[in-house]
Scaffold this active site. Structure first.
Site, PDB file in Angstrom:
ATOM      1  N   LYS A 152      87.051  -1.641  20.179  1.00 23.77           N
ATOM      2  CA  LYS A 152      86.773  -0.398  19.453  1.00 23.77           C
ATOM      3  C   LYS A 152      85.427   0.170  19.880  1.00 23.77           C
ATOM      4  O   LYS A 152      84.522  -0.566  20.247  1.00 23.77           O
ATOM      5  CB  LYS A 152      86.709  -0.664  17.941  1.00 23.77           C
ATOM      6  CG  LYS A 152      88.020  -1.114  17.311  1.00 23.77           C
ATOM      7  CD  LYS A 152      87.845  -1.265  15.793  1.00 23.77           C
ATOM      8  CE  LYS A 152      89.176  -1.565  15.118  1.00 23.77           C
ATOM      9  NZ  LYS A 152      89.018  -1.676  13.644  1.00 23.77           N
ATOM     10  N   GLY A 182      88.247   6.034  12.557  1.00 26.47           N
ATOM     11  CA  GLY A 182      89.474   6.806  12.425  1.00 26.47           C
ATOM     12  C   GLY A 182      90.454   6.582  13.563  1.00 26.47           C
ATOM     13  O   GLY A 182      91.364   7.374  13.757  1.00 26.47           O
ATOM     14  N   HIS A 212      96.292  -0.377   4.714  1.00 26.50           N
ATOM     15  CA  HIS A 212      94.962   0.233   4.654  1.00 26.50           C
ATOM     16  C   HIS A 212      94.644   0.452   3.181  1.00 26.50           C
ATOM     17  O   HIS A 212      95.253   1.308   2.541  1.00 26.50           O
ATOM     18  CB  HIS A 212      94.964   1.558   5.422  1.00 26.50           C
ATOM     19  CG  HIS A 212      93.702   2.362   5.259  1.00 26.50           C
ATOM     20  ND1 HIS A 212      93.045   2.950   6.305  1.00 26.50           N
ATOM     21  CD2 HIS A 212      92.975   2.673   4.175  1.00 26.50           C
ATOM     22  CE1 HIS A 212      91.973   3.589   5.863  1.00 26.50           C
ATOM     23  NE2 HIS A 212      91.914   3.433   4.558  1.00 26.50           N
ATOM     24  N   LYS A 219      96.374  10.317   7.703  1.00 25.40           N
ATOM     25  CA  LYS A 219      97.014   9.906   6.459  1.00 25.40           C
ATOM     26  C   LYS A 219      97.995  10.977   6.011  1.00 25.40           C
ATOM     27  O   LYS A 219      97.729  12.169   6.151  1.00 25.40           O
ATOM     28  CB  LYS A 219      95.956   9.680   5.379  1.00 25.40           C
ATOM     29  CG  LYS A 219      95.042   8.494   5.689  1.00 25.40           C
ATOM     30  CD  LYS A 219      93.832   8.454   4.787  1.00 25.40           C
ATOM     31  CE  LYS A 219      92.886   7.334   5.236  1.00 25.40           C
ATOM     32  NZ  LYS A 219      91.579   7.427   4.537  1.00 25.40           N
ATOM     33  N   GLU A 258      86.533   0.852   3.479  1.00 27.21           N
ATOM     34  CA  GLU A 258      87.888   0.712   4.015  1.00 27.21           C
ATOM     35  C   GLU A 258      88.144  -0.732   4.424  1.00 27.21           C
ATOM     36  O   GLU A 258      87.338  -1.322   5.150  1.00 27.21           O
ATOM     37  CB  GLU A 258      88.065   1.560   5.278  1.00 27.21           C
ATOM     38  CG  GLU A 258      88.117   3.039   5.056  1.00 27.21           C
ATOM     39  CD  GLU A 258      88.499   3.790   6.341  1.00 27.21           C
ATOM     40  OE1 GLU A 258      88.459   5.007   6.299  1.00 27.21           O
ATOM     41  OE2 GLU A 258      88.812   3.140   7.365  1.00 27.21           O
ATOM     42  N   ARG A 303      81.356   9.994   2.436  1.00 26.91           N
ATOM     43  CA  ARG A 303      81.655  11.338   1.923  1.00 26.91           C
ATOM     44  C   ARG A 303      82.712  11.254   0.815  1.00 26.91           C
ATOM     45  O   ARG A 303      83.310  10.215   0.601  1.00 26.91           O
ATOM     46  CB  ARG A 303      82.237  12.190   3.055  1.00 26.91           C
ATOM     47  CG  ARG A 303      83.530  11.581   3.578  1.00 26.91           C
ATOM     48  CD  ARG A 303      84.289  12.449   4.560  1.00 26.91           C
ATOM     49  NE  ARG A 303      85.648  11.940   4.755  1.00 26.91           N
ATOM     50  CZ  ARG A 303      85.982  10.949   5.554  1.00 26.91           C
ATOM     51  NH1 ARG A 303      85.056  10.335   6.270  1.00 26.91           N
ATOM     52  NH2 ARG A 303      87.224  10.543   5.656  1.00 26.91           N
ATOM     53  N   ARG A 358      99.872  14.987   1.505  1.00 30.15           N
ATOM     54  CA  ARG A 358      99.114  15.999   2.251  1.00 30.15           C
ATOM     55  C   ARG A 358     100.103  17.002   2.838  1.00 30.15           C
ATOM     56  O   ARG A 358     100.896  16.654   3.718  1.00 30.15           O
ATOM     57  CB  ARG A 358      98.322  15.355   3.384  1.00 30.15           C
ATOM     58  CG  ARG A 358      97.258  14.408   2.889  1.00 30.15           C
ATOM     59  CD  ARG A 358      96.369  13.994   4.036  1.00 30.15           C
ATOM     60  NE  ARG A 358      95.395  13.002   3.603  1.00 30.15           N
ATOM     61  CZ  ARG A 358      94.279  12.732   4.269  1.00 30.15           C
ATOM     62  NH1 ARG A 358      94.023  13.375   5.397  1.00 30.15           N
ATOM     63  NH2 ARG A 358      93.439  11.821   3.824  1.00 30.15           N
TER      64      ARG A 358
HETATM   65  C1  MV4 Z   1      92.393  -2.228  13.150  1.00 28.61           C
HETATM   66  C2  MV4 Z   1      93.773  -2.517  13.125  1.00 28.61           C
HETATM   67  C3  MV4 Z   1      94.146  -3.826  13.287  1.00 28.61           C
HETATM   68  N1  MV4 Z   1      93.215  -4.786  13.467  1.00 28.61           N
HETATM   69  N2  MV4 Z   1      91.510  -3.204  13.340  1.00 28.61           N
HETATM   70  C4  MV4 Z   1      92.742   2.501  12.980  1.00 28.61           C
HETATM   71  C5  MV4 Z   1      91.842   3.464  12.335  1.00 28.61           C
HETATM   72  C6  MV4 Z   1      90.543   2.792  12.164  1.00 28.61           C
HETATM   73  N3  MV4 Z   1      89.995   3.111  10.904  1.00 28.61           N
HETATM   74  C7  MV4 Z   1      90.830   1.359  12.318  1.00 28.61           C
HETATM   75  N4  MV4 Z   1      92.200   1.237  12.701  1.00 28.61           N
HETATM   76  C8  MV4 Z   1      92.780   0.029  12.839  1.00 28.61           C
HETATM   77  N5  MV4 Z   1      91.920  -0.998  13.004  1.00 28.61           N
HETATM   78  C9  MV4 Z   1      91.931  -4.447  13.492  1.00 28.61           C
HETATM   79  N6  MV4 Z   1      91.025  -5.401  13.706  1.00 28.61           N
HETATM   80  C10 MV4 Z   1      94.658  -1.471  12.936  1.00 28.61           C
HETATM   81  C11 MV4 Z   1      94.172  -0.186  12.809  1.00 28.61           C
HETATM   82  C12 MV4 Z   1      95.157   0.830  12.595  1.00 28.61           C
HETATM   83  C13 MV4 Z   1      95.216   1.511  11.390  1.00 28.61           C
HETATM   84  C14 MV4 Z   1      94.320   1.258  10.354  1.00 28.61           C
HETATM   85  C15 MV4 Z   1      94.393   1.954   9.158  1.00 28.61           C
HETATM   86  C16 MV4 Z   1      95.377   2.912   8.985  1.00 28.61           C
HETATM   87  C17 MV4 Z   1      96.252   3.171   9.986  1.00 28.61           C
HETATM   88  C18 MV4 Z   1      96.198   2.492  11.197  1.00 28.61           C
HETATM   89  C19 MV4 Z   1      97.117   2.749  12.205  1.00 28.61           C
HETATM   90  C20 MV4 Z   1      97.048   2.078  13.373  1.00 28.61           C
HETATM   91  C21 MV4 Z   1      96.055   1.119  13.585  1.00 28.61           C
END
Ligand code: MV4
Length: 446
Positions: free
Chosen positions: A158, A164, A208, A237, A275, A291, A337
């Site tokens: 990442k 996001g 999430h 979302k 989150e 925010r 939404r």
């Molecule tokens: C992750 C994950 C799985 N494992 N991190 C996507 C948005 C960002 N906020 C972080 N995200 C993710 N991080 C780890 N270590 C999967 C996602 C992810 C995801 C997270 C929240 C809501 C939707 C998502 C859709 C795809 C991947």
């Protein structure tokens, strides 16, 4: 309390803030681009200032224009809303430097949470568990390989400046790691001008779940429960709800207390969201939003707390008027939404709204700046309305969602209302059995 607040935003969130100000007897200043001169936020505010042409960078993102507007109008404070400059630490600093109160946390807290590596490090310090992974920027392929071996594959690369979902690369096996790292670095440099990346264990099918907190300047902090935001498409979302169908009261109280304690120790000010990815057993912290969020109404519906009112009160130096024991969680709320977009391609669908009939009745709230005859400009986010329903329990809320969606009429532009009707009528959705990948799979099958 403030006498006059400038709202550095547009659309439904500007209306939401104007309404909170009106309830508190605060006068409001709307700002608008030339294409928004007839917009509802301009009509509902006490006064308005044109801040530039339609392109966001020349109007809603122009710090100089916004601060000038606040000076001309004689505002005491600026509420950034969400999107645009809401999580820009420089803007928070500039607002303060010009003698206005920024309605939000300190520039330092915004900057720390904007750097995903710094955010995780800060949270670890105050007892919040992050997703297992590197605790600093990864400098070399060898270091990445060592960490990945330690936490186990698959891993995610990442961008530190990301968030996001932008600039993420998955590596399911060692041979893919170096290329994933290189790609993530290149994308991060291009998108954010910051090539720092870090590594996390990839959580396969999480939900999430995010915790809403409020903290004042007297060391008081409370949590307002969670929102389950797992129904998403391409990191956007689509539906959010509270409570999460998978948490019980004890688990909520536990993670909520940890979140409230953490922000109290950080000296955080105002509203914020932690989150987490929830794997059915553990909460893994990923990011903090500094925010007000689009989905804040579901929290308002179940707790009865007006989050924008609290933001205003806290920024004006007021004390939280309630403690954790006063927070009651009542029933269930769901938000859809509603976007102006093509039902098949998801391409934004701006234009003139010909007919508009929002739903109503028990347990229905609509946050929207739409009206019959209004123009949806092509320059901004395609979110045009939030439909929020509340009921004593989840089945009642789902039934009210279906009822409200059936009533909703928006003509002249394409919307995703039909998608929402499909989800509301789905058995997996009704049972609450979904994860972050559910909607995309569901749409592939539909
Ligand atoms: C992750 C994950 C799985 N494992 N991190 C996507 C948005 C960002 N906020 C972080 N995200 C993710 N991080 C780890 N270590 C999967 C996602 C992810 C995801 C997270 C929240 C809501 C939707 C998502 C859709 C795809 C991947």
């Amino acid at each position: 309390m403030f006498e006059k607040v400038l709202i550095a935003n547009r659309g439904e969130i500007a209306l939401r803030i104007i309404r909170a100000c009106r309830d508190l007897g605060i006068r409001t200043v709307a700002v608008h681009s030339t294409i928004d001169s007839e917009a509802m936020h301009v009509r509902l505010a006490d006064e308005s200032v044109c801040i530039g042409p339609p392109a966001p960078r020349d109007s809603y993102l122009s710090m100089a224009a916004l601060v000038s507007a606040a000076s001309v109008a004689g505002a005491d404070a600026i509420h950034p809303g969400l999107g645009f400059l809401a999580e820009n630490a420089t803007f928070a600093q500039v607002v303060t430097d010009h003698g206005f109160t920024f309605i939000g946390p300190s520039p330092d807290h915004i900057a720390t949470m904007g750097d995903k590596i710094a955010a995780k490090a800060a949270m670890v310090e105050v007892g919040i568990s992050p997703v297992p992974g590197s605790d600093a920027a990864v400098e070399s392929d060898a270091e990445a390989a060592r960490i990945a071996e330690e936490i186990g594959y698959p891993v995610l690369v990442k961008a530190a400046a990301g968030g996001g979902g932008r600039g993420m690369q998955i590596a399911r096996e060692p041979t893919i790691l170096a290329p994933a790292l290189a790609l993530a670095r290149r994308e991060a440099a291009g998108a954010f001008g910051d090539s720092r990346v870090f590594i996390e264990k990839f959580i396969e099918k999480p939900r999430h779940i995010e915790i809403q907190i409020l903290a004042d300047s007297y060391g008081n902090a409370v949590h307002l429960g969670e929102r389950d935001c797992s129904i998403q498409r391409r990191h956007q979302k689509v539906i959010e709800e509270s409570p999460s169908p998978v948490l019980d009261d004890a688990v909520r109280a536990e993670i909520g207390a940890r979140a409230a304690t953490a922000v109290r120790q950080l000296g955080y000010l105002g509203a914020g969201t932690l989150e987490f990815l929830f794997d059915g057993r553990d909460f893994h912290f990923i990011e903090m939003n500094t925010r007000l969020q689009v989905e804040h109404p579901v929290t308002e519906m179940v707790t009865g707390v007006d989050l924008v009112r609290e933001q205003l009160t806290i920024a004006a130096g007021g004390k939280l008027q309630f403690g954790q024991d006063d927070v009651r969680f009542d029933g269930h709320a769901i938000e859809c939404r509603v976007n102006a977009e093509d039902a098949r391609t998801f391409v934004p669908s701006p234009g003139r709204v010909r007919e508009y009939h929002p739903p109503g009745g028990p347990g229905v709230r609509v946050d929207s700046a739409l009206f019959a005859g209004c123009m949806v400009p092509p320059h901004y986010d395609s979110l045009i309305a939030k439909l929020i329903v509340h009921g004593p329990d989840r089945p009642t809320a789902v039934a009210r969602l279906a009822r409200a969606l059936d009533e909703y009429v928006i003509e002249g532009i394409d919307t995703n209302l039909e998608l929402h009707r499909g989800i509301a009528g789905d058995r997996d959705f009704s049972s609450g059995a979904y994860d972050i990948h559910w909607l995309e799979r569901w749409m592939d099958g539909a």
